[in-house]
Design a protein around this motif. Structure first.
Motif, PDB file in Angstrom:
ATOM      1  N   SER A  57      -5.962   2.798   7.010  1.00 20.28           N
ATOM      2  CA  SER A  57      -6.074   4.017   6.212  1.00 20.28           C
ATOM      3  C   SER A  57      -6.133   5.209   7.146  1.00 20.28           C
ATOM      4  O   SER A  57      -6.339   5.070   8.357  1.00 20.28           O
ATOM      5  CB  SER A  57      -7.322   3.975   5.315  1.00 20.28           C
ATOM      6  N   LYS A  89      -2.448  -2.521   3.555  1.00 20.67           N
ATOM      7  CA  LYS A  89      -3.041  -3.758   4.057  1.00 20.67           C
ATOM      8  C   LYS A  89      -1.936  -4.767   4.334  1.00 20.67           C
ATOM      9  O   LYS A  89      -0.869  -4.732   3.716  1.00 20.67           O
ATOM     10  CB  LYS A  89      -4.050  -4.329   3.064  1.00 20.67           C
ATOM     11  N   GLU A 103      -1.495  -8.661   4.213  1.00 17.97           N
ATOM     12  CA  GLU A 103      -2.046  -9.947   3.780  1.00 17.97           C
ATOM     13  C   GLU A 103      -1.373 -11.081   4.550  1.00 17.97           C
ATOM     14  O   GLU A 103      -0.227 -10.965   4.980  1.00 17.97           O
ATOM     15  CB  GLU A 103      -1.838 -10.137   2.281  1.00 17.97           C
ATOM     16  N   LEU A 163      -6.600 -10.861   7.558  1.00 20.44           N
ATOM     17  CA  LEU A 163      -6.292  -9.727   6.693  1.00 20.44           C
ATOM     18  C   LEU A 163      -6.625  -8.446   7.437  1.00 20.44           C
ATOM     19  O   LEU A 163      -7.691  -8.326   8.040  1.00 20.44           O
ATOM     20  CB  LEU A 163      -7.107  -9.795   5.402  1.00 20.44           C
ATOM     21  N   GLY A 190     -10.773  -5.293   8.827  1.00 21.54           N
ATOM     22  CA  GLY A 190     -10.241  -6.598   8.447  1.00 21.54           C
ATOM     23  C   GLY A 190     -11.023  -7.743   9.031  1.00 21.54           C
ATOM     24  O   GLY A 190     -12.036  -7.569   9.722  1.00 21.54           O
ATOM     25  N   GLY A 246       0.804  -1.204   0.000  1.00 22.96           N
ATOM     26  CA  GLY A 246       0.000   0.000   0.000  1.00 22.96           C
ATOM     27  C   GLY A 246       0.838   1.256   0.000  1.00 22.96           C
ATOM     28  O   GLY A 246       2.058   1.228  -0.160  1.00 22.96           O
ATOM     29  N   GLU A 298      -6.495  -4.026   7.073  1.00 19.13           N
ATOM     30  CA  GLU A 298      -6.311  -2.845   6.227  1.00 19.13           C
ATOM     31  C   GLU A 298      -6.246  -1.608   7.108  1.00 19.13           C
ATOM     32  O   GLU A 298      -6.969  -1.504   8.108  1.00 19.13           O
ATOM     33  CB  GLU A 298      -7.457  -2.718   5.221  1.00 19.13           C
ATOM     34  N   ARG A 305      -3.349   4.313   2.387  1.00 21.07           N
ATOM     35  CA  ARG A 305      -4.034   3.045   2.647  1.00 21.07           C
ATOM     36  C   ARG A 305      -3.037   1.892   2.505  1.00 21.07           C
ATOM     37  O   ARG A 305      -2.317   1.811   1.516  1.00 21.07           O
ATOM     38  CB  ARG A 305      -5.201   2.853   1.685  1.00 21.07           C
TER      39      ARG A 305
END
Length: 611
Positions: free
Chosen positions: A327, A307, A309, A323, A337, A301, A325, A305
């Motif tokens: 922002s 993430k 994984e 997962l 997530g 990212g 994320e 933003r």
């Protein structure tokens, strides 16, 4: 006598020695007149882009190494005559090239800086940077690199990158000052380290120790193509941060252009999430100390933003994966997530956001709900098992949502005490609500087992029951929360039994007259076919709307109030025969008072004759 050839060799050697001696003897003179006064400050300005002033008298050292010792050096912004230096140092030591010095030039590769002070300002995007330099070799090299990146962003021609020699810079006991509204504030101190960059088209490293926000830390950064990185291209980066509150590492591709971009493996570990949040001094105020926390995975990212994984994380000693994320919307961090845990502690999770009683907060403290406007959260959680205080649940599905003053923690499905559970807790700090809400539906659960796990001393029927709770009220102190909540509580049982009381012995004792303690009645078992309880809750009191137990031949019902804040009792009971019962007896009423722990009973009164 030496031969002619031998004498010629001796003269050649002597001549070379005399020449070398003359050169060495000339170095201090040449250096002092042509290099120090005319070239060193110019060369430093050429590299940095700032106006360099040597305020102290320079000193040249020839042996054992050819060095220039500069005292009180200042790097100034061009045109800003009254502004303090962007960078200043008590002393700078430079390794010089003797051959270049004899040509009247300067060439150096190793620099040592003692007690440097760097002044930075906050930029509109939140970065803290020094004033931008003017034209310099470094700026021109970056511009060339940017043009090559723009021509081929995916694979710029590295062979065309500038190859100027840069060298090594060592620094000791440095500081960084933040300049705001004419005031200076130290933000980093005790900076000591080494930056090595042999040439602009080669890899570079930075290793430094410092003190930031009262905590010593070490950073270690290695870039495969630093110049391409500065020019907006990609470079493989290996970086690590080591400190007591937080340890982290990253390895992968990085881009600094526009909003930046990263794609690599990241790992963060903290022995205390609370301590790490406090050290970061974000707007997020941590709750209780929830123990260690760690996360690792593939980070992808930009600065707006990101993430992770294949995230592997541990929270309060409970490992999970999924997962995540991240922002930054309107300056507020947002996390979303899906995470799966083998085991999970819901109490510790909520404690990470607000201080709960027993974990740094007192019952007399106000509920801390500042977190509802400090972070946006949208997490979906699952766990093979989870604990909420003394309760253990299995096959749990839950959500946690925080946004714009509203926080909601919900368990949408769970198995507990042989039944299912759905529950939710909300905190709403918006001006038109500003309250708390609790909802729960526990279906077909072992009520006696649940009461025992909760530590309740009240007699609880043995059997499957369904409990429904819907309460809400204004935000208050923890110890006043029970008094401010209002709503309903209901409980339904199928077939079951109440242990600890013999109904026939109770009736016989009550008919003798006189007040008596309930614990005077012999113990026994009261079987029932069904039981139902419903109460309206307000102002710390439960008012019975329905309380009825259907026995094989009788019906027992109650009316009255239960001041649960003080554990009091004020109930009127009625024992009547069922229509199917024969022979029938007149309904008998009685009063139960005292407290939950020590109830007492008044005599039974028959309300109508026996049929």
């Amino acid at each position: 006598m030496p031969s002619r050839t031998a004498r010629r060799t001796i003269w050649i050697i002597a001549g070379v020695a005399i020449l070398l001696f003359a050169m060495v003897s000339a170095i201090p003179f040449v250096a002092s007149t042509q290099i120090v006064r005319n070239r060193i400050s110019h060369e430093l300005s050429e590299w940095s882009g700032y106006r360099v002033v040597l305020r102290g008298a320079p000193r040249i050292q020839v042996w054992p190494a050819f060095e220039a010792h500069l005292q009180d050096v200042a790097f100034l912004e061009w045109g800003a005559t009254d502004a303090p230096p962007i960078l200043q140092a008590d002393r700078i030591e430079i390794d010089l090239s003797a051959i270049a010095a004899l040509r009247g030039d300067i060439a150096f590769s190793d620099i040592s800086v003692l007690r440097p002070v760097l002044r930075v300002r906050s930029s509109p995007d939140g970065m803290m940077l020094p004033a931008a330099p003017g034209g310099s070799r470094m700026v021109r090299a970056i511009d060339t690199a940017r043009a090559l990146v723009d021509a081929n962003p995916a694979q710029p021609d590295v062979s065309l990158m500038p190859s100027d020699t840069f060298g090594t810079i060592e620094f000791a006991d440095g500081r960084v000052l933040l300049v705001e509204a004419g005031e200076e504030r130290e933000i980093i101190s005790s900076i000591t380290g080494r930056a090595a960059w042999p040439a602009l088209n080669r890899s570079g490293t930075l290793v430094a120790n410092a003190v930031w926000r009262g905590e010593p830390l070490t950073v270690d950064i290695s870039a495969q193509q630093p110049l391409a990185l500065f020019g907006g291209g990609n470079s493989r980066i290996t970086a690590s941060l080591t400190s007591a509150p937080l340890t982290g590492s990253f390895e992968g591709l990085t881009t600094l252009s526009k909003s930046g971009f990263v794609d690599g493996t990241v790992k963060l570990t903290s022995p205390s999430l609370r301590r790490a949040l406090e050290w970061s001094k974000t707007d997020i105020q941590p709750g209780a100390a929830v123990g260690s926390a760690s996360i690792s995975g593939r980070l992808i990212g930009d600065s707006l933003r990101m993430k992770i994984e294949d995230a592997q994380l541990a929270f309060g000693g409970h490992p999970g994966n999924g997962l995540l994320e991240f922002s930054l919307a309107n300056g507020i961090p947002a996390v979303s997530g899906t995470l799966a845990f083998q085991s999970f502690d819901a109490y510790s999770f909520i404690s990470a956001f607000t201080r709960l009683p027993g974990d740094g907060a007192r019952w007399s403290d106000e509920m801390d709900v500042a977190f509802t406007r400090q972070v946006n959260l949208d997490l979906r959680l699952s766990a093979a098992s989870a604990v909420v205080g003394p309760l253990t649940m299995t096959d749990v599905a839950a959500t946690a949502q925080v946004k714009d003053g509203l926080a909601a923690f919900d368990i949408s499905d769970a198995t507990v005490f042989g039944g299912t559970l759905q529950t939710g807790f909300r905190v709403d700090t918006r001006s038109d609500h500003n309250g708390t809400e609790l909802r729960m539906l526990a279906s077909d659960i072992d009520m006696q087992g649940a009461a025992g796990a909760m530590g309740s001393k009240l007699p609880m029927p043995k059997g499957k029951g369904t409990l429904s709770i819907a309460l809400k009220g204004p935000k208050s102190r923890w110890d006043q929360l029970a008094q401010t909540l209002s709503g309903t509580i209901s409980l339904k049982f199928g077939p079951g039994s109440l242990q600890g009381l013999d109904l026939a012995a109770f009736v016989a004792r009550a008919e003798k007259g006189g007040f008596f303690a309930l614990n005077e009645v012999p113990t026994g078992v009261i079987p029932f076919e069904s039981a139902e309880f419903r109460a309206a809750v307000s102002e710390g009191m439960a008012r019975l709307e329905l309380a009825k137990a259907t026995l094989p031949e009788k019906t027992v019902s109650f009316t009255g109030i239960i001041p649960y804040v003080g554990h009091g009792l004020a109930l009127s009971g009625l024992i009547s025969s069922r229509e199917s019962a024969a022979p029938k007896q007149a309904p008998a009423s009685f009063f139960v008072g005292g407290s939950w722990d020590a109830p007492f009973v008044s005599p039974i009164m028959r309300t109508m004759p026996i049929e």
